[in-house]
Structure formats: C-alpha cells, structure tokens
Design a protein around this motif. Sequence first.
Motif, PDB file in Angstrom:
ATOM      1  N   SER A 178      82.721  30.969 -19.433  1.00  0.00           N
ATOM      2  CA  SER A 178      83.039  31.715 -20.641  1.00  0.00           C
ATOM      3  C   SER A 178      82.372  33.082 -20.542  1.00  0.00           C
ATOM      4  CB  SER A 178      82.523  30.954 -21.861  1.00  0.00           C
ATOM      5  OG  SER A 178      82.831  31.660 -23.026  1.00  0.00           O
ATOM      6  N   TYR A 179      82.975  34.078 -21.162  1.00  0.00           N
ATOM      7  CA  TYR A 179      82.475  35.442 -21.061  1.00  0.00           C
ATOM      8  C   TYR A 179      82.695  36.146 -22.392  1.00  0.00           C
ATOM      9  CZ  TYR A 179      82.051  40.201 -19.268  1.00  0.00           C
ATOM     10  OH  TYR A 179      81.682  41.496 -19.066  1.00  0.00           O
ATOM     11  N   ASP A 180      81.642  36.810 -22.915  1.00  0.00           N
ATOM     12  CA  ASP A 180      81.752  37.458 -24.217  1.00  0.00           C
ATOM     13  C   ASP A 180      82.194  38.912 -24.136  1.00  0.00           C
ATOM     14  OD1 ASP A 180      79.512  38.649 -23.204  1.00  0.00           O
ATOM     15  OD2 ASP A 180      78.193  38.110 -24.864  1.00  0.00           O
ATOM     16  N   GLY A 181      82.225  39.495 -22.955  1.00  0.00           N
ATOM     17  CA  GLY A 181      82.666  40.873 -22.799  1.00  0.00           C
ATOM     18  C   GLY A 181      81.566  41.904 -22.961  1.00  0.00           C
ATOM     19  N   LEU A 182      80.399  41.495 -23.431  1.00  0.00           N
ATOM     20  CA  LEU A 182      79.291  42.432 -23.629  1.00  0.00           C
ATOM     21  C   LEU A 182      78.257  42.368 -22.518  1.00  0.00           C
ATOM     22  CD1 LEU A 182      78.667  41.918 -27.460  1.00  0.00           C
ATOM     23  CD2 LEU A 182      79.887  43.796 -26.350  1.00  0.00           C
TER      24      LEU A 182
END
Length: 72
Positions: free
Chosen positions: A53-57
């Motif tokens: 999973s990746y939050d983009g920040l």
Amino acid sequence: MSVNYQERFSAAVEDFLKGREGQRIMRLIDRPLRPTMLKGFYHETQILSWVLSYDGLHPPDSLAVTAAGIAV
C-alpha cells in the motif's frame, strides 16, 4: 544475503518501478546491512520487502531500508 524489493500492483503507485529503479532500491537496502553481518555467518539470509500500500506522500524506498535494518 539476498535482497528482493517489489511494489505490488495493488499498491496503486503512479510511478510503478521498472527494473533499474527496483535494483537501485535493493542496493540501498543491501549496502548498509552487509557490513553488519558477523564474520563466520554463512547462512543464507533473504530480505523481502514488498510495498502493498502507498499513501503518495512518503517514499516507500526509505521505509523499506529502515524496515530491513530493524528486521536484521
């Protein structure tokens, strides 16, 4: 010691890593950990780092390096 870094398709990362970028991150994980292995330690050790999973920040590569160091 072998290191494997993968970003799963389910992580929905916009810039899905290609071969060279993944190899660079594997080297970033391997280089600081290899000198910490004790002399005479010849057991096969695998470090598997998967981005699910990746939050983009926050960049997942720096988190992978930190997690590998903590695990070893």
